[in-house]
Design a protein around this motif. Structure first.
Motif, short mmCIF file in Angstrom:
data_model
loop_
_atom_site.label_atom_id
_atom_site.label_comp_id
_atom_site.label_asym_id
_atom_site.label_seq_id
_atom_site.Cartn_x
_atom_site.Cartn_y
_atom_site.Cartn_z
N UNK A 1 -25.30 -34.31 -1.55
CA UNK A 1 -24.37 -32.80 -1.85
C UNK A 1 -24.90 -32.51 -3.23
N UNK A 2 -25.18 -31.06 -3.44
CA UNK A 2 -25.40 -30.56 -4.55
C UNK A 2 -24.23 -30.49 -5.54
N UNK A 3 -24.28 -31.00 -6.81
CA UNK A 3 -23.17 -30.86 -7.48
C UNK A 3 -23.48 -29.97 -8.63
N UNK A 4 -24.66 -29.36 -8.96
CA UNK A 4 -24.74 -28.38 -10.10
C UNK A 4 -24.22 -27.09 -9.64
N UNK A 5 -23.83 -26.34 -10.68
CA UNK A 5 -23.24 -24.82 -10.30
C UNK A 5 -24.39 -24.07 -10.12
N UNK A 6 -24.23 -23.40 -9.00
CA UNK A 6 -25.29 -22.47 -8.43
C UNK A 6 -25.20 -21.05 -9.41
N UNK A 7 -26.47 -20.71 -9.88
CA UNK A 7 -26.50 -19.33 -10.51
C UNK A 7 -26.19 -18.22 -9.74
N UNK A 8 -25.36 -17.40 -10.50
CA UNK A 8 -24.97 -16.09 -9.60
C UNK A 8 -26.17 -15.17 -9.38
N UNK A 9 -26.19 -14.88 -8.30
CA UNK A 9 -27.29 -13.74 -7.67
C UNK A 9 -26.70 -12.27 -7.66
N UNK A 10 -27.65 -11.49 -8.43
CA UNK A 10 -26.90 -10.13 -8.59
C UNK A 10 -27.44 -9.07 -7.80
N UNK A 11 -27.00 -8.41 -7.12
CA UNK A 11 -27.53 -7.25 -6.18
C UNK A 11 -28.64 -6.51 -6.69
N UNK A 12 -28.61 -6.23 -8.16
CA UNK A 12 -29.56 -5.45 -8.77
C UNK A 12 -30.86 -6.01 -8.99
N UNK A 13 -30.81 -7.27 -8.91
CA UNK A 13 -32.39 -8.14 -9.07
C UNK A 13 -33.34 -8.31 -7.71
N UNK A 14 -32.73 -7.55 -6.80
CA UNK A 14 -33.46 -7.60 -5.48
C UNK A 14 -34.88 -7.20 -5.60
N UNK A 15 -35.94 -7.84 -5.25
CA UNK A 15 -37.11 -7.56 -5.07
C UNK A 15 -37.74 -7.84 -3.79
N UNK A 16 -38.45 -7.05 -3.23
CA UNK A 16 -39.05 -7.22 -1.68
C UNK A 16 -39.83 -8.35 -1.88
N UNK A 17 -39.92 -9.16 -0.77
CA UNK A 17 -40.69 -10.24 -0.33
C UNK A 17 -42.20 -9.92 -0.48
N UNK A 873 -5.71 -27.46 -8.23
CA UNK A 873 -7.12 -27.01 -8.38
C UNK A 873 -7.92 -27.59 -9.46
N UNK A 874 -7.28 -28.24 -10.48
CA UNK A 874 -8.24 -29.01 -11.59
C UNK A 874 -8.48 -30.28 -10.92
N UNK A 875 -7.68 -30.76 -10.28
CA UNK A 875 -8.13 -32.00 -9.35
C UNK A 875 -9.32 -31.91 -8.65
N UNK A 876 -9.33 -30.83 -7.67
CA UNK A 876 -10.58 -30.52 -7.07
C UNK A 876 -11.66 -30.25 -7.90
N UNK A 877 -11.39 -29.38 -9.04
CA UNK A 877 -12.82 -29.07 -9.93
C UNK A 877 -13.27 -30.26 -10.46
N UNK A 878 -12.41 -31.37 -10.65
CA UNK A 878 -13.29 -32.33 -11.51
C UNK A 878 -13.64 -33.45 -10.53
N UNK A 879 -13.53 -33.35 -9.43
CA UNK A 879 -13.87 -34.25 -8.16
C UNK A 879 -15.47 -34.05 -8.31
N UNK A 880 -16.11 -35.29 -8.08
CA UNK A 880 -17.72 -35.35 -8.10
C UNK A 880 -17.69 -36.29 -6.80
#
Length: 896
Positions: A1-17, A873-880
């Protein structure tokens, strides 16, 4: 399972494929343990200039080989990581072959290709196709698919995919093959396959355009007789879409398949809808009226997606409300029309009002708190980390209200003209929310010279629930009434972090109102040269005023009729005015709203330990008048006499004290049960005597049962001496699940009594082999007022419980954490919630993320509750490890 923080994707960064993939051929060698997929797709450059890399998405796949134009590539000729396969083409047109393997039996996330029971299913929205094969898994890449399915015939005698079956053959070693072609281009999220052994109920129909088509409902062996209602609903959906919107079925066959394990309610894959079995299977013995109505709504919703979502789809996931908000509006209208079908004009109006009340209640229970919490976002979000976290009440239900406001502004004829223009411009395309508003705006401008929907478009980009403050001034000498509306929308979610504070521009709010005289009579309003009973005011500025002539006395205002906009109304009025509106308002929604506000005042006062004898007297008198008003139909009385939901009440408090609110609600239920005991008993007996021998889920019969069971619930809450015997007799003598559950609920509501214990045990023994009915058994106990954490832990040890099935997890864990305010809002309840979020996260992050949102507005709780939730909430956040899905939810909750 991925444990890294996903980068935020912005609507304004859309580029056509940068490439088009006009044709895709998929070959599956299906096996639960290891499925091999050969994907071949034609590729054409879609941009000017050079040849950008071809980026393909993939997750949890084993790459076997990759080739361009038939030449297999070596390891140094492509780039591979956990989530992307990058190719480096040398010509603008080429063919790619990718062979890979996935492991369906290990896929507990239920995204991509997975096992349910003995069958194989797919779920690809939003980004599940990348768990099947390497591909540009985004909604703006639209292709025509040819799919070849091969599998052991004994294990998987039925092989289904999108479109039309064009070939089938027997292979060696007991295997067989089916070839499907979809004539319509679609994005990968609409791909589907199903393999297994199913019963099938089918019906041949002829569409309004003369096309012969086959409707099919597939379900587990032995359940065919429970799919008749779903097939009827599908047929009615086809007919309604032709009649109301002029949209016809565009395929030779339309299939619905029921799955035991499914993360969502259903999925609109082109021509092959996959459904949670709870929204397909029904018969009177096992399904309640609510189940029947839910099946009709969801069947309609997914079928209506065939045009509003499939034929025209989303350019990117920020545009999700383009298809979901519009289709929710359409399914709401479908359900309202079905409820009103065959009734007199007045009865039909009331039936449609019942549907509107139910939809607005759902909005206020789920979306208004969301708009006020850390996950607040516009119906077209500006950014996200995990798109599955944005399948929200805002995108769906508020999105539907934004569509409904356009319908209000244009009228039915104008709205239909806009829809026709929308399809003329965009059929077969992946488009944006603006592309939908544009044709509506063109129609609006043509019909209202000098006006436009420019201000209205802000609904798509502005988060939060607007508040509209109303001022009424009456000039007796001039015989005029002046109405002033002032709107304001405070910063919400991450907007609160802005410094200086964020200023939001005004919205275009269609605000419907009427006026009554002091006796409850309707006043005529002169507006824009015409007389009206109801006027719709276009509030487009921060503050606007309107003056109505020939109003002799100070009127009583009936505000936001039919809930014409998703806003909160602020208006000072006394209990007597509310009582008058509750008894006499000609707008059924506003009448219901007045009764709800009257009850809300008493409930909030009780939560503050404040006593108002006069207010309680007015409420009881109003409740009695409504209960005994036989001009109101039973379904409407059942709604108007139901107390406001605890979650709606909680949003009206600051700081929030969940236990005080829940206790107040139970206390008022008991008080009303006692104060109106004679009327409740008379109502119960009258409804019971009118119960027909044969079951029907129609609006009249289901409304009568709803009122009967509400009366029984009030008698139980008020501890009426006959309550237990009535409930037990109803449970034992019930001829349908609605009445059986009504009786059992009333018994359980009286606490841990011997009668309740025996009935619960009898219910389980009788229905233990029907998973959907067992879900009801768990849910009833999870939401009982007496249930606490230790009871739920004990139920989790029951042999019928498993976390791996989403329906079973929802029936117990979700129901307790989200719908048992008396049970969960304690330190041990918050600890239990945190444990279950983490347990689910290890199995199914999408389901875990939904549970993680149970206490979104924790920061507004009273200090003891607030501190306990923060610790959890903090217990959940600290879980790996922690999935990205849950990490995004928890991070936003803690940062507000």
């Amino acid at each position: 399972m991925r444990t890294d923080t996903a980068p935020a994707i912005s609507r304004h960064d859309y580029q056509p494929y940068p490439y088009k993939l006009p044709q895709v051929a998929l070959q599956f060698d299906l096996d639960a343990e290891r499925t091999r997929v050969h994907a071949r797709f034609e590729v054409e450059r879609n941009v000017d200039g050079g040849l950008p890399p071809l980026l393909l998405n993939g997750q949890e796949l084993s790459l076997i080989s990759v080739a361009i134009d038939g030449v297999e590539l070596g390891p140094g000729e492509y780039r591979l990581d956990d989530e992307t396969l990058t190719l480096f083409p040398k010509s603008p047109r080429f063919t790619v072959d990718v062979v890979s393997e996935c492991r369906p039996a290990e896929n507990s996330a239920l995204m991509g290709l997975y096992v349910s029971g003995d069958s194989l299913f797919t779920q690809c929205e939003a980004e599940g196709f990348r768990r099947i094969t390497w591909y540009p898994d985004r909604p703006d890449v639209m292709s025509r698919y040819t799919v070849t399915l091969r599998a052991d015939k004994a294990s998987y005698p039925l092989l289904l995919s999108n479109g039309n079956l064009v070939a089938g053959s027997q292979l060696e070693d007991g295997r067989h093959e089916a070839v499907w072609e979809d004539p319509h281009p679609k994005p990968s999220y609409l791909f589907a396959l199903v393999a297994g052994d199913f019963d099938c109920l089918e019906r041949r129909i002829r569409t309004g355009g003369g096309r012969d088509a086959l409707l099919q409902i597939y379900s587990d062996k032995g359940s065919r007789n429970k799919t008749e209602w779903a097939l009827d609903c599908l047929h009615r959906s086809v007919q309604w879409d032709e009649r109301r919107f002029g949209l016809q079925l565009d395929l030779d066959r339309f299939m619905v398949v029921a799955a035991r394990d499914f993360n969502m309610g259903a999925m609109e894959n082109k021509g092959l809808n996959i459904f949670n079995s709870s929204y397909v299977l029904a018969d009177p013995d096992t399904a309640t009226d609510a189940s029947y109505h839910g099946i009709e709504s969801v069947i309609g919703h997914e079928y209506f997606h065939n045009w509003t979502g499939n034929r025209v789809t989303c350019r990117d996931w920020f545009q999700l409300s383009l298809k979901e908000g519009l289709t929710v509006f359409r399914d709401q209208e479908f359900s309202a029309d079905m409820m009103a079908h065959g009734l007199s004009e007045e009865a039909a109006r009331s039936a449609r009002a019942v549907k509107r009340i139910d939809d607005v209640t759902a909005l206020r229970v789920a979306q208004f708190p969301e708009d006020a919490g850390p996950m607040a976002h516009p119906i077209r979000p500006e950014s996200y980390q995990e798109i599955t976290n944005f399948y929200t009440a805002t995108v769906y239900e508020k999105g539907a209200e934004v569509i409904r406001m356009q319908h209000t502004l244009l009228g039915e004829e104008g709205f239909q003209a806009g829809i026709r223009e929308y399809f003329r411009r965009h059929d077969g395309q992946a488009v944006t929310c603006d592309d939908f508003v544009d044709p509506m705006d063109s129609v609006y401008r043509a019909r209202h010279p000098g006006k436009s929907l420019d201000v209205f478009r802000r609904w798509y980009s502005q988060a939060g629930t607007p508040r509209v403050h109303v001022t009424l001034q009456h000039d007796a000498e001039r015989r005029e009434c002046r109405i002033t509306l002032r709107q304001q929308c405070a910063p919400v979610g991450i907007e609160k972090l802005h410094n200086p504070p964020l200023e939001k521009p005004p919205l275009h709010i269609p605000f419907a109102l009427g006026l009554l005289d002091s006796r409850g009579g309707t006043l005529t309003l002169r507006h824009e040269g015409r007389d009206h009973e109801t006027v719709v005011l276009d509030l487009c500025a921060e503050s606007q005023s309107w003056t109505f002539p020939d109003i002799a006395e100070r009127p009583v205002a009936s505000l936001l009729r039919n809930f014409s906009a998703p806003v909160i109304v602020e208006y000072e009025r006394d209990d007597a005015e509310l009582a008058l509106l509750a008894r006499h308002d000609t707008d059924p929604f506003a009448r219901w709203e007045a009764g709800q506000e009257l009850a809300t005042r008493r409930l909030l006062a009780m939560a503050r330990s404040a006593h108002n004898e006069q207010g309680e007297t007015i409420l009881v008198q109003t409740w009695r008048a409504l209960l005994q008003d036989e001009s109101l139909n039973d379904a409407y009385r059942a709604r108007v006499l139901t107390l406001p939901a605890a979650k709606v009440l909680l949003e009206r408090t600051d700081p929030m004290d969940p236990l005080a609110v829940a206790q107040a609600r139970e206390g008022l239920r008991a008080h009303l049960g006692r104060a109106l005991a004679d009327a409740w008993l008379d109502t119960y007996e009258a409804c019971a005597a009118a119960e027909p021998e044969d079951y029907s889920p129609d609006a009249v019969a289901s409304g009568r049962r709803a009122l009967k069971n509400l009366a029984l619930a009030y008698l139980a809450a008020g501890e009426h001496p006959q309550a237990e015997s009535l409930a037990l007799a109803q449970y034992e003598g019930a001829r349908n699940m609605t009445d059986r559950m009504g009786g059992l609920s009333a018994l359980v509501a009286r606490g841990d009594t011997p009668a309740a214990t025996r009935a619960l045990q009898h219910f389980y023994e009788q229905w233990q082999h029907d998973p959907l009915v067992v879900d009801r058994w768990f849910a009833l106990q999870a939401t009982a007022c007496s249930t606490r954490t230790d009871t739920v832990r004990a139920l989790m040890l029951h042999p019928a419980f498993t976390l791996r099935n989403p329906n079973r997890a929802r029936s117990l864990i979700f129901q307790f954490c989200m719908n048992n305010m008396l049970g969960v809002h304690r330190p041990e309840g918050y600890d239990f919630w945190a444990e279950q979020v983490l347990a689910l996260d290890a199995l199914n992050p999408e389901i875990a993320a939904r549970l993680a949102r149970a206490f979104d507005n924790w920061a507004r709780y009273i200090p003891p509750n607030r501190d306990a939730v923060r610790d959890a909430l903090q217990r959940i956040q600290q879980h790996e490890p922690l999935s990205r899905n849950v990490a995004e939810i928890i991070s936003k909750a803690l940062n507000i």
